[in-house]
Write a protein that holds these residues in place. Structure first.
Motif, PDB file in Angstrom:
ATOM      1  N   VAL A  90       0.860  -1.180   0.000  1.00  0.00           N
ATOM      2  CA  VAL A  90       0.000   0.000   0.000  1.00  0.00           C
ATOM      3  C   VAL A  90       0.899   1.233   0.000  1.00  0.00           C
ATOM      4  O   VAL A  90       1.712   1.406   0.928  1.00  0.00           O
ATOM      5  N   PRO A  91       0.811   2.089  -1.005  1.00  0.00           N
ATOM      6  CA  PRO A  91       1.669   3.274  -1.055  1.00  0.00           C
ATOM      7  C   PRO A  91       1.398   4.211   0.122  1.00  0.00           C
ATOM      8  O   PRO A  91       0.250   4.582   0.378  1.00  0.00           O
ATOM      9  N   VAL A  92       2.474   4.583   0.847  1.00  0.00           N
ATOM     10  CA  VAL A  92       2.342   5.511   1.967  1.00  0.00           C
ATOM     11  C   VAL A  92       3.373   6.624   1.810  1.00  0.00           C
ATOM     12  O   VAL A  92       4.419   6.452   1.169  1.00  0.00           O
ATOM     13  N   HIS A  93       3.057   7.766   2.438  1.00  0.00           N
ATOM     14  CA  HIS A  93       3.920   8.938   2.333  1.00  0.00           C
ATOM     15  C   HIS A  93       3.908   9.656   3.671  1.00  0.00           C
ATOM     16  O   HIS A  93       2.846   9.826   4.299  1.00  0.00           O
ATOM     17  N   ARG A  94       5.102  10.051   4.142  1.00  0.00           N
ATOM     18  CA  ARG A  94       5.229  10.807   5.385  1.00  0.00           C
ATOM     19  C   ARG A  94       5.770  12.185   5.025  1.00  0.00           C
ATOM     20  O   ARG A  94       6.986  12.369   4.865  1.00  0.00           O
ATOM     21  N   PRO A  95       4.901  13.176   4.898  1.00  0.00           N
ATOM     22  CA  PRO A  95       5.358  14.488   4.431  1.00  0.00           C
ATOM     23  C   PRO A  95       6.215  15.235   5.434  1.00  0.00           C
ATOM     24  O   PRO A  95       6.933  16.161   5.058  1.00  0.00           O
ATOM     25  N   ASP A  96       6.157  14.869   6.709  1.00  0.00           N
ATOM     26  CA  ASP A  96       6.967  15.562   7.716  1.00  0.00           C
ATOM     27  C   ASP A  96       7.150  14.643   8.914  1.00  0.00           C
ATOM     28  O   ASP A  96       6.785  13.479   8.878  1.00  0.00           O
ATOM     29  N   SER A  97       7.680  15.164   9.972  1.00  0.00           N
ATOM     30  CA  SER A  97       7.950  14.366  11.172  1.00  0.00           C
ATOM     31  C   SER A  97       6.911  14.599  12.257  1.00  0.00           C
ATOM     32  O   SER A  97       7.166  14.365  13.428  1.00  0.00           O
ATOM     33  N   SER A  98       5.728  15.070  11.881  1.00  0.00           N
ATOM     34  CA  SER A  98       4.714  15.400  12.885  1.00  0.00           C
ATOM     35  C   SER A  98       3.794  14.232  13.212  1.00  0.00           C
ATOM     36  O   SER A  98       2.824  14.408  13.938  1.00  0.00           O
ATOM     37  N   GLY A  99       4.065  13.036  12.688  1.00  0.00           N
ATOM     38  CA  GLY A  99       3.207  11.894  12.960  1.00  0.00           C
ATOM     39  C   GLY A  99       2.113  11.723  11.940  1.00  0.00           C
ATOM     40  O   GLY A  99       1.141  11.005  12.192  1.00  0.00           O
ATOM     41  N   LEU A 100       2.242  12.384  10.783  1.00  0.00           N
ATOM     42  CA  LEU A 100       1.243  12.271   9.728  1.00  0.00           C
ATOM     43  C   LEU A 100       1.698  11.218   8.716  1.00  0.00           C
ATOM     44  O   LEU A 100       2.828  11.243   8.243  1.00  0.00           O
ATOM     45  N   VAL A 101       0.787  10.285   8.387  1.00  0.00           N
ATOM     46  CA  VAL A 101       1.044   9.260   7.372  1.00  0.00           C
ATOM     47  C   VAL A 101      -0.106   9.303   6.377  1.00  0.00           C
ATOM     48  O   VAL A 101      -1.278   9.276   6.752  1.00  0.00           O
ATOM     49  N   LEU A 102       0.250   9.394   5.096  1.00  0.00           N
ATOM     50  CA  LEU A 102      -0.759   9.410   4.043  1.00  0.00           C
ATOM     51  C   LEU A 102      -0.692   8.102   3.265  1.00  0.00           C
ATOM     52  O   LEU A 102       0.387   7.655   2.873  1.00  0.00           O
ATOM     53  N   ALA A 103      -1.858   7.469   3.070  1.00  0.00           N
ATOM     54  CA  ALA A 103      -1.929   6.211   2.329  1.00  0.00           C
ATOM     55  C   ALA A 103      -3.009   6.325   1.257  1.00  0.00           C
ATOM     56  O   ALA A 103      -4.045   6.984   1.466  1.00  0.00           O
ATOM     57  N   VAL A 104      -2.773   5.690   0.123  1.00  0.00           N
ATOM     58  CA  VAL A 104      -3.744   5.698  -0.979  1.00  0.00           C
ATOM     59  C   VAL A 104      -3.987   4.250  -1.394  1.00  0.00           C
ATOM     60  O   VAL A 104      -3.029   3.502  -1.670  1.00  0.00           O
ATOM     61  N   TRP A 105      -5.251   3.871  -1.456  1.00  0.00           N
ATOM     62  CA  TRP A 105      -5.592   2.501  -1.865  1.00  0.00           C
ATOM     63  C   TRP A 105      -6.894   2.518  -2.654  1.00  0.00           C
ATOM     64  O   TRP A 105      -7.919   2.988  -2.177  1.00  0.00           O
ATOM     65  N   ARG A 106      -6.807   2.041  -3.894  1.00  0.00           N
ATOM     66  CA  ARG A 106      -7.961   1.966  -4.776  1.00  0.00           C
ATOM     67  C   ARG A 106      -8.714   3.303  -4.864  1.00  0.00           C
ATOM     68  O   ARG A 106      -9.937   3.354  -4.857  1.00  0.00           O
ATOM     69  N   GLY A 107      -7.977   4.381  -4.875  1.00  0.00           N
ATOM     70  CA  GLY A 107      -8.582   5.698  -5.006  1.00  0.00           C
ATOM     71  C   GLY A 107      -9.008   6.325  -3.698  1.00  0.00           C
ATOM     72  O   GLY A 107      -9.425   7.488  -3.677  1.00  0.00           O
ATOM     73  N   VAL A 108      -8.930   5.593  -2.581  1.00  0.00           N
ATOM     74  CA  VAL A 108      -9.292   6.140  -1.270  1.00  0.00           C
ATOM     75  C   VAL A 108      -8.036   6.707  -0.625  1.00  0.00           C
ATOM     76  O   VAL A 108      -7.036   5.997  -0.451  1.00  0.00           O
ATOM     77  N   ARG A 109      -8.073   7.986  -0.260  1.00  0.00           N
ATOM     78  CA  ARG A 109      -6.939   8.656   0.363  1.00  0.00           C
ATOM     79  C   ARG A 109      -7.189   8.760   1.871  1.00  0.00           C
ATOM     80  O   ARG A 109      -8.221   9.274   2.308  1.00  0.00           O
ATOM     81  N   VAL A 110      -6.230   8.246   2.649  1.00  0.00           N
ATOM     82  CA  VAL A 110      -6.380   8.165   4.104  1.00  0.00           C
ATOM     83  C   VAL A 110      -5.207   8.862   4.771  1.00  0.00           C
ATOM     84  O   VAL A 110      -4.042   8.665   4.381  1.00  0.00           O
ATOM     85  N   ALA A 111      -5.515   9.690   5.766  1.00  0.00           N
ATOM     86  CA  ALA A 111      -4.483  10.348   6.568  1.00  0.00           C
ATOM     87  C   ALA A 111      -4.546   9.815   7.992  1.00  0.00           C
ATOM     88  O   ALA A 111      -5.607   9.842   8.630  1.00  0.00           O
ATOM     89  N   PHE A 112      -3.409   9.296   8.478  1.00  0.00           N
ATOM     90  CA  PHE A 112      -3.304   8.821   9.863  1.00  0.00           C
ATOM     91  C   PHE A 112      -2.557   9.888  10.652  1.00  0.00           C
ATOM     92  O   PHE A 112      -1.394  10.188  10.343  1.00  0.00           O
ATOM     93  N   VAL A 113      -3.229  10.456  11.653  1.00  0.00           N
ATOM     94  CA  VAL A 113      -2.671  11.580  12.397  1.00  0.00           C
ATOM     95  C   VAL A 113      -2.454  11.164  13.848  1.00  0.00           C
ATOM     96  O   VAL A 113      -3.381  10.712  14.526  1.00  0.00           O
ATOM     97  N   SER A 114      -1.196  11.298  14.297  1.00  0.00           N
ATOM     98  CA  SER A 114      -0.905  10.972  15.693  1.00  0.00           C
ATOM     99  C   SER A 114      -0.130  12.084  16.391  1.00  0.00           C
ATOM    100  O   SER A 114       0.268  11.934  17.543  1.00  0.00           O
ATOM    101  N   GLY A 115       0.115  13.209  15.705  1.00  0.00           N
ATOM    102  CA  GLY A 115       0.862  14.320  16.304  1.00  0.00           C
ATOM    103  C   GLY A 115       0.086  15.618  16.253  1.00  0.00           C
ATOM    104  O   GLY A 115      -1.150  15.637  16.218  1.00  0.00           O
ATOM    105  N   ARG A 116       0.819  16.742  16.173  1.00  0.00           N
ATOM    106  CA  ARG A 116       0.207  18.063  16.241  1.00  0.00           C
ATOM    107  C   ARG A 116      -0.176  18.626  14.879  1.00  0.00           C
ATOM    108  O   ARG A 116      -0.924  19.595  14.813  1.00  0.00           O
TER     109      ARG A 116
END
Length: 752
Positions: free
Chosen positions: A645-671
């Motif tokens: 599953v393609p994932v991307h971490r744009p910074d060190s704030s605990g944000l993870v972006l994942a894309v699957w079958r056209g659905v874009r998901v952001a996992f947020v654990s920081g500020r």
């Protein structure tokens, strides 16, 4: 020769089937039915009129009509009894008060289950306080309290005053998960509550049944005897489970080993133990000379009843033992009557009485397995035994010129192998009827059941006798101690010796069960998904095949083939329906962040927190959904490595972006301090109490995405942030309270 059932010989079987049909009708269509008490009265009056008319006409047609109306009356009565037994219909049920309850008064009405961190039991409410006013109420609540220092385990009969309102029982939180809410409803419990020690106080003791209270205390005292004389922890736990039905200390590994080998029934005090006691009493009575006449039958029946009901009392009058005791009570009474009675009728009478007492017993797995196993054994075991004349075969090996020792050897060999064949036939017969239920409820079938039961059941049966002997001997020594402490101390070596023998027997069959599991690791067929209609189809196939064997008519075989075709077609249709199905599932697992990427029968399960799932979490939270979808390729990933599953971490704030079958998901654990650039997504998952605010979320993600609070978020965090997000216009979902969240991919075909 007619190919019809002579119902005159099975009168109560017909009535019991009608009662069951009425109960099932209410279970499936109860909400649509009006009050049925009047319908019962009408059906009974109609039957009475038809019976009077049949008596005057004296024609078979009139008698048949009266019989059909009797069956109809019992059918309506079954639905009416279930309606009456449904506690939630009461005008003063807890449901009617909602969250307005300030306090409630309730009594502990069940055994206490000891868990690693909590005590769990059921309380029955008698009154609630709403708006400062106390009023009568009814309802059951499944409560849990922490096992903290100073917190006593709940005791049957304790009356509690509890602050706060209970919550309705939760639906299953994940796909395919065990429906604990429905299980509780079948026991007339519709609410759950976790109670902190400062929320309740024991104010009195008033057991709903003083007899049961004494029986439960007696069971705990006897459990103390096993704890005293059986020193190994695992053997003590099995001893208490085997003889008394107390399974608090049986570890999960042992439970799983017995489940995998088809011997779980050994640990459940029910028909096996009651049957062993009944067999022992019958054998002892058979040794009495001059055992004839009505007086002997009466005395033997009374002794048999005294034996099984005394045992039921000593085990705390648990539901499974009571069910078995009732079943054997009717068998004993039928034998004592001296009439030629049909065993199926006897079992039907027992089931009829139990279902009249509690119609919801029909939904109890133990009730279903017990009666189906006994019926199958009664019908099939003699027929299976007749396949081979084991005893005759070896006795025919005797010759007049052989030595006495060799002839003795042939006799003993014939006796031993005949008993083994009898036990094999019994095990096979029991499995035939319980096979569909095993697939439906437990999703597995142990091919090693025959080998496991062939050795474990005889040894465990002897262990039951030895365990009961230990309790009896300890009771005698304790009684002597009332008069002479010194003599009791001297005689205490006797229960110690019996305790050593008892412990070794338990160790032996327990080691055998584990050996079977290790020796035949591939003998367990697991992950089987059978729907309720498919289970009914399997039952129908078995019945039709039995009819074919009994009647030898090809029509029955043709019908079996048709039913098999329907079963295969239903499985193929389900597989075809799921093949194109794609889902993104955010699971509800306490303190975890888990997401599943499903494509037909394949899936990638990712633990976002980078910690692998425990065996318990996988077994109870994920695997049921895998079985339901009949998945064949499931991969588990701790973190995102290897998940495809393609994932991307744009910074060190605990944000993870994942894309699957056209659905874009952001996992947020920081500020989100370093993610001020707009980032359009479809779903935002807040993890580990992420320190975000509505304005921050709007600046980064906009207001279109669904906000999910995953199970790693604390309840206070959700309670404070969720209302703010909802007021601002976001759609939110709390995995802990609302269960798993499913999202279809953008590219999914319409209708999936």
């Amino acid at each position: 020769m007619k190919n019809t059932i002579t119902w005159a010989s099975y009168a109560f079987v017909r009535l019991t089937l009608a009662l069951m049909a009425g109960i099932l009708t209410y279970l499936y269509f109860g909400e649509m039915l009006p009050p049925l008490a009047g319908g019962v009265v009408g059906a009974v009056l109609l039957f009475g009129a038809a019976q009077w008319w049949a008596g005057r006409q004296r024609r078979p047609e009139a008698t048949d009509l009266a019989g059909m109306l009797a069956v109809l009356a019992v059918y309506v009565a079954g639905a009416a009894l279930t309606q009456q037994a449904t506690e939630s219909r009461a005008a003063n049920h807890l449901y009617r008060f909602g969250g307005e309850i300030e306090f409630y008064r309730a009594v502990v009405d069940d055994y206490t289950v000891v868990r690693p961190a909590t005590y769990a039991t059921t309380v029955r409410v008698s009154a609630v306080r709403v708006a400062g006013q106390w009023q009568a109420a009814v309802g059951g609540i499944r409560v849990s309290i922490p096992r903290d220092a100073g917190v006593m385990a709940p005791v049957y009969g304790n009356v509690w005053l509890v602050r706060g309102a209970p919550a309705p029982s939760k639906a299953p939180l994940n796909p395919g998960e065990f429906d604990y809410r429905r299980y509780l409803e079948y026991h007339q419990v519709y609410h759950q509550q976790f109670i902190h020690p400062d929320q309740y106080r024991a104010i009195a003791t008033a057991p709903p049944s003083y007899l049961r209270a004494v029986a439960m205390r007696t069971a705990r005292v006897l459990d103390g005897v096993f704890r005293q004389y059986v020193h190994n922890k695992r053997e003590y736990a099995l001893a208490s489970a085997l003889v008394l039905g107390i399974k608090d200390d049986v570890d999960q590994q042992t439970k799983q080993a017995y489940a995998n080998t088809g011997t779980t029934h050994i640990m459940a005090v029910s028909g096996l133990q009651v049957g062993l006691l009944f067999g022992a009493v019958t054998w002892l009575l058979s040794r009495i000379p001059g055992r004839r006449g009505a007086t002997f039958r009466l005395v033997s029946a009374l002794l048999g009843l005294a034996g099984i009901w005394s045992y039921a009392f000593l085990t705390g009058l648990s539901a499974s033992v009571l069910r078995a005791a009732v079943m054997f009570t009717f068998i004993i009474v039928a034998r004592a009557s001296g009439r030629q009675t049909n065993m199926f009728n006897t079992l039907a009478v027992a089931a009829f009485c139990l279902l009249c007492y509690d119609p919801y017993l029909l939904c109890d797995v133990g009730f279903q397995l017990s009666f189906l196993a006994v019926i199958s054994i009664v019908y099939l075991q003699p027929r299976i035994v007749a396949w081979l004349d084991v005893r005759g075969y070896f006795l025919n090996k005797q010759r007049p010129w052989q030595s006495k020792q060799l002839q003795w050897l042939w006799q003993k060999t014939s006796w031993l192998l005949d008993n083994i064949w009898q036990a094999t036939a019994l095990s096979l017969a029991a499995q035939v009827a319980t096979f569909p239920l095993g697939l439906y409820y437990f999703h597995q079938f142990p091919l090693s059941f025959l080998l496991s039961n062939l050795v474990a059941v005889p040894i465990s049966s002897m262990a039951v006798y030895v365990g009961l002997g230990l309790l009896l001997l300890k009771g005698v020594v304790a009684f002597i101690g009332l008069f002479s402490t010194g003599l009791a101390s001297v005689l205490d070596f006797l229960p110690k010796i019996v305790g050593v023998v008892f412990e070794q027997m338990i160790w032996l069959f327990n080691q055998y069960i584990f050996w079977i599991g290790n020796f035949m690791p591939g003998a367990l067929i697991s992950g089987i998904h059978v729907t309720a209609p498919q289970a009914w189809l399997i039952f129908a196939i078995i019945l039709v095949l039995l009819a074919f064997v009994a009647r030898r008519h090809l029509a029955w075989l043709g019908m079996a083939c048709v039913l098999m075709g329907l079963f295969a077609g239903s499985s193929m249709w389900a597989a075809r329906r799921l093949a194109p199905d794609e889902q993104l599932i955010f699971y509800s697992i306490p303190r975890r962040s888990v997401v599943g990427f499903w494509q037909g029968a394949a899936a990638h399960i990712v633990t976002v927190d980078s910690l692998p799932l425990t065996e318990t979490e996988r077994t109870y939270r994920i695997v049921p959904g895998i079985i339901q979808r009949e998945a064949r390729q499931v991969s588990y990933h701790a973190g995102w490595r290897g998940s495809q599953v393609p994932v991307h971490r744009p910074d060190s704030s605990g944000l993870v972006l994942a894309v699957w079958r056209g659905v874009r998901v952001a996992f947020v654990s920081g500020r989100l301090d370093g993610a001020r650039q707009p980032c359009p997504v479809d779903v935002v998952v807040l993890r580990r109490n992420a320190r975000v605010w509505p304005e921050t979320l709007e600046a980064v993600f906009g207001r279109q995405p669904t906000i999910i609070f995953d199970s790693s978020c604390k309840s206070w965090y959700v309670a404070s942030l969720q209302p703010k997000l909802q007021v601002a216009g976001w759609q939110t979902h709390d995995l802990t309270q609302q269960g798993a969240y499913t999202r279809q991919p953008v590219a999914a075909p319409a209708g999936n």
